[in-house]
Every structure is written in C-alpha cells, then in structure tokens.
Design a protein around this motif. Structure first.
Motif, short mmCIF file in Angstrom:
data_model
loop_
_atom_site.label_atom_id
_atom_site.label_comp_id
_atom_site.label_asym_id
_atom_site.label_seq_id
_atom_site.Cartn_x
_atom_site.Cartn_y
_atom_site.Cartn_z
N PHE A 115 87.10 -0.07 45.28
CA PHE A 115 85.91 0.40 44.58
C PHE A 115 86.21 0.54 43.10
CE2 PHE A 115 83.62 4.03 42.66
CZ PHE A 115 82.35 3.50 42.70
N ASN A 116 85.32 -0.02 42.26
CA ASN A 116 85.40 0.12 40.82
C ASN A 116 84.08 0.72 40.34
OD1 ASN A 116 85.51 -0.27 37.95
ND2 ASN A 116 86.99 -1.94 38.26
N ARG A 117 84.18 1.74 39.51
CA ARG A 117 82.96 2.43 39.09
C ARG A 117 82.04 1.56 38.25
NH1 ARG A 117 84.86 6.82 34.47
NH2 ARG A 117 85.53 5.33 32.86
N ILE A 118 82.50 0.40 37.84
CA ILE A 118 81.64 -0.51 37.10
C ILE A 118 80.50 -1.03 37.96
CG2 ILE A 118 82.84 -2.68 37.62
CD1 ILE A 118 82.52 -3.43 34.68
N THR A 119 80.66 -0.89 39.27
CA THR A 119 79.62 -1.36 40.20
C THR A 119 78.56 -0.30 40.48
OG1 THR A 119 80.92 -0.67 42.12
CG2 THR A 119 81.28 -2.91 41.31
N THR A 120 78.65 0.86 39.83
CA THR A 120 77.66 1.92 40.08
C THR A 120 76.26 1.43 39.77
OG1 THR A 120 77.14 4.23 39.63
CG2 THR A 120 77.80 2.90 37.77
N SER A 121 75.29 1.95 40.47
CA SER A 121 73.89 1.56 40.26
C SER A 121 73.29 2.46 39.18
CB SER A 121 73.11 1.70 41.57
OG SER A 121 71.74 1.43 41.36
N LEU A 122 72.76 1.85 38.11
CA LEU A 122 72.16 2.60 37.01
C LEU A 122 70.65 2.54 37.11
CD1 LEU A 122 74.42 1.51 34.00
CD2 LEU A 122 74.61 3.57 35.41
N THR A 123 69.99 3.66 36.93
CA THR A 123 68.54 3.72 36.99
C THR A 123 67.98 4.09 35.62
OG1 THR A 123 68.56 6.07 37.60
CG2 THR A 123 68.63 4.45 39.40
N PRO A 124 66.74 3.67 35.31
CA PRO A 124 66.13 4.06 34.02
C PRO A 124 65.93 5.56 33.96
CG PRO A 124 64.91 2.27 35.08
CD PRO A 124 65.87 2.81 36.09
N PRO A 125 65.86 6.12 32.76
CA PRO A 125 65.67 7.57 32.64
C PRO A 125 64.23 7.97 32.90
CG PRO A 125 65.68 6.58 30.47
CD PRO A 125 65.98 5.46 31.43
N LEU A 126 64.04 9.20 33.37
CA LEU A 126 62.70 9.77 33.41
C LEU A 126 62.27 10.03 31.96
CD1 LEU A 126 63.08 12.33 36.33
CD2 LEU A 126 62.09 10.03 36.42
N MET A 127 61.03 9.69 31.66
CA MET A 127 60.59 9.69 30.26
C MET A 127 59.16 10.20 30.17
SD MET A 127 60.26 6.34 27.79
CE MET A 127 58.92 5.67 28.80
N LYS A 128 58.87 10.94 29.09
CA LYS A 128 57.52 11.40 28.80
C LYS A 128 57.20 11.13 27.34
CE LYS A 128 54.57 15.53 28.90
NZ LYS A 128 54.51 16.99 29.16
N VAL A 129 56.15 10.35 27.10
CA VAL A 129 55.74 9.99 25.75
C VAL A 129 54.63 10.95 25.30
CG1 VAL A 129 54.87 8.17 24.25
CG2 VAL A 129 56.35 7.59 26.18
N ILE A 130 54.75 11.47 24.08
CA ILE A 130 53.85 12.51 23.58
C ILE A 130 53.27 12.06 22.23
CG2 ILE A 130 53.64 14.94 22.92
CD1 ILE A 130 56.22 15.40 24.58
N ALA A 131 51.97 12.25 22.05
CA ALA A 131 51.32 12.04 20.75
C ALA A 131 50.98 13.40 20.18
CB ALA A 131 50.07 11.19 20.91
N ASP A 132 51.70 13.82 19.16
CA ASP A 132 51.48 15.10 18.51
C ASP A 132 50.87 14.83 17.14
OD1 ASP A 132 51.43 17.67 17.62
OD2 ASP A 132 53.59 17.91 17.42
N GLY A 133 49.54 14.85 17.08
CA GLY A 133 48.88 14.44 15.84
C GLY A 133 49.12 12.96 15.63
N TYR A 134 49.75 12.63 14.49
CA TYR A 134 50.10 11.25 14.20
C TYR A 134 51.58 10.96 14.48
CZ TYR A 134 45.56 10.71 11.97
OH TYR A 134 44.22 10.64 11.73
N GLN A 206 54.92 3.31 28.84
CA GLN A 206 53.92 4.36 28.67
C GLN A 206 53.30 4.22 27.28
OE1 GLN A 206 55.17 8.36 29.70
NE2 GLN A 206 56.72 7.61 31.12
N CYS A 207 51.97 4.33 27.19
CA CYS A 207 51.26 4.17 25.93
C CYS A 207 50.44 5.42 25.63
CB CYS A 207 50.35 2.95 25.97
SG CYS A 207 51.23 1.37 26.23
N VAL A 208 50.34 5.77 24.35
CA VAL A 208 49.55 6.91 23.89
C VAL A 208 48.82 6.50 22.62
CG1 VAL A 208 51.06 8.67 24.90
CG2 VAL A 208 51.50 7.85 22.58
N ARG A 209 47.84 7.33 22.23
CA ARG A 209 47.07 7.09 21.01
C ARG A 209 47.15 8.33 20.13
NH1 ARG A 209 41.18 4.58 21.56
NH2 ARG A 209 42.56 2.93 22.33
N ALA A 210 47.14 8.09 18.82
CA ALA A 210 47.24 9.19 17.86
C ALA A 210 46.11 10.18 18.07
CB ALA A 210 47.22 8.65 16.44
N GLN A 211 46.45 11.47 18.02
CA GLN A 211 45.47 12.54 18.20
C GLN A 211 45.19 13.23 16.87
OE1 GLN A 211 44.00 12.99 21.12
NE2 GLN A 211 45.25 11.38 22.03
N GLY A 212 45.31 12.48 15.77
CA GLY A 212 45.17 13.08 14.44
C GLY A 212 43.81 13.64 14.18
#
Length: 298
Positions: A115-134, A206-212
């Motif tokens: 076993f070599n750790r290079i074979t580990t399975s990598l998953t994308p991160p949990l992510m939250k996109v935020i529009a704070d004003g502009y 994930q897509c967001v729109r400006a809330q300015g």
C-alpha cells in the motif's frame, strides 16, 4: 491409531494451528486517512482479539525485514485499525494481522500487495459561495493541514477569462473578487495534497449574483432612520436655546445691584426754605456714596 495420531499431531503443532488467520485484509483510504480492515475470526463463546504490524521501505531494506507493532491496534476486538499516523511517507508499506484468543494465536494474515498513500482517494471540498454586497466570497471545508485548495471563479458566460486562487490555509471566509451589478459569478474548487502531488476532481459549480442594490437600499434606510432619530432628539433643545438667545438679545433684563436695594423705607426729604431753616438743620440728608454712584453709572 488414527485418533491418537491426530491428538499427537495437535500436540506437536501446538494450539496455534487451531486458530485460523484473519482473511480479506484490505485498506480503505480516503483524503489521506487510511484504515486497515479484515474479516472476523469466529470462535464460539470466545472474544477474539487482533494485533496489527506494518513494514515500510526502511524496515525491508535496512532493518532485516523487521515489523513494527501499531500500539493503538494491539489486542483490539474491532476488525478495523486506523493506520494513518503510521503511514507517514510516500513509500510502499506492507501490513499484517494476527488473531488471539487467550493463549492461542493464529498465523499472520498479510495484505496482498503493498500500500502506498499516493493511491488515496481525494474528494472535492465542501464549498459555500456567498455574495456579500458586491463582494464574492467562498467558504471551504477544513480538511486538515495537508490540504490546499485551487479555486476557479469567473463571470458567467466568460469561462475563457476564468481566474484562479490558491488557498493554503482555511481559517475564515476567503474573498475572491469584487463583482459587477447584473451578471452571475460562478465558482468551483478542488483539493490538492502537496505530499503526494495529487489533486481531486472539481466540485460542482455554484453561481451567485451581486446583492449590492439591496444592500445600498438597506444602508440608506438605516442612515435615514438614524438621522430622523437624531433630529427628533435635538430639535426641541435647539428651539429652546434659540428662544433664550433672542430673548436676552432683544429684551435684556436689567438687574438692580444689591447696593442700590433699600431694605427699609426711604427717609422723606423736605425742601428747606428760609422760613424753615431751623428745621432743615435737623433734617437728615441721605447721599449715596461714590462707590454706589460709580456702580449706578456703569
């Protein structure tokens, strides 16, 4: 004779031969966390315990093929062992498991292959996109110190002008860009582990729109409310103060000095004529002092 030979053979081989070795030994590895698993050894009425050892490249080549026990997985009842801390290098490891019941032990069951750790399975991160004003912000899952993140973001419809930001430490929300009013902005991210030089696939976009506009309206409303409250509190005071200023400027009140105030009725003065000369000698003439006259002139 056959039965006697069987019991004699058991005595020669010892009781170890009665306990089968663990089977189906495998490794589950995801996001640099490694777990060794195996099938349980069944012994009726007995609790079977297991011990795990590993052998790295150094032990094979420089330490006479020795094996190192994993202390956290010594005589455990579970059929899984967390070997993450022991698999600390990107080299080939071998692992083995043994079953114990009282004084009886099985043979070692060994992992098939390395076993070599290079074979580990990598998953994308949990992510939250935020529009704070502009402001375009992203909040990423903290997966541990070994992980970095590659974040791609772009204005929707302009994928060819995609921008990239590398996040090495996740401590708070990350600011990506300042948005324009109107178009959507899109974000996706992937994990990267420098120790094994590998990346995961990208997360879903994930897509967001400006809330300015809404934010500016809210700010304006708050400022207007605060101004009205201040005006409501200060206007009565200003009105009273202005009235006092005009009163003292246009109609000043003359205050009689204390020295001119007479506490007793004034003495009646009589004009002295020639016929009343004798009486005038007896009259008391009240004259103000120089200090009183000076104050009165002032």
């Amino acid at each position: 004779f056959s039965l006697s030979f069987f019991f004699l053979l058991l005595g020669i081989l010892g009781e170890d031969a009665l306990l089968p070795a663990p089977q189906n030994i495998s490794i589950l590895s995801t996001n640099m966390k490694h777990f060794l698993t195996w099938s349980p050894v069944i012994v009726q009425g007995q609790t079977v315990r297991y011990s795990v050892e590993f052998q790295g490249e150094y032990e094979r080549e420089y330490a006479n093929e020795s094996w190192i026990p994993i202390c956290e997985c010594s005589l455990i009842a579970a059929t899984v062992c967390n070997i993450t801390e022991d698999i600390s290098a990107t080299v080939a490891y071998n692992l083995r498991v043994r079953a114990d019941v009282g004084a009886r032990r099985s043979e070692w069951g060994t992992l098939k292959g390395f076993f070599n750790r290079i074979t580990t399975s990598l998953t994308p991160p949990l992510m939250k996109v935020i529009a704070d004003g502009y402001h375009l912000l992203v909040e990423l899952e903290d997966m541990g110190p070994a992980f970095q993140f590659c974040v791609l973001y772009w204005k929707k419809g302009q994928e060819s002008r995609m921008q990239q930001k590398v996040v090495k430490e996740v401590s708070s929300v990350v600011h990506l860009d300042t948005m324009e009013a109107g178009p959507d902005y899109c974000v996706k991210a992937q994990t990267y582990v420098e120790a094994i030089n590998r990346s995961s696939s990208f997360s879903q976009t994930q897509c967001v729109r400006a809330q300015g506009g809404r934010s500016m309206w809210l700010v304006t409303a708050l400022i207007s409310s605060a101004g009205f409250a201040v005006a409501a509190l200060t206007l009565p005071f200003l009105t009273w103060k202005t009235r006092k200023i005009f009163q003292y400027s246009c109609c000043p009140v003359a205050v009689l000095p204390e020295t001119l105030k007479v506490s007793e009725p004034p003495t009646q003065l009589t004009l002295c004529g020639s016929e009343e000369a004798e009486q005038c000698d007896l009259m008391v003439r009240v004259m103000p002092s120089e200090e009183v006259l000076r104050l009165w002139i002032q």
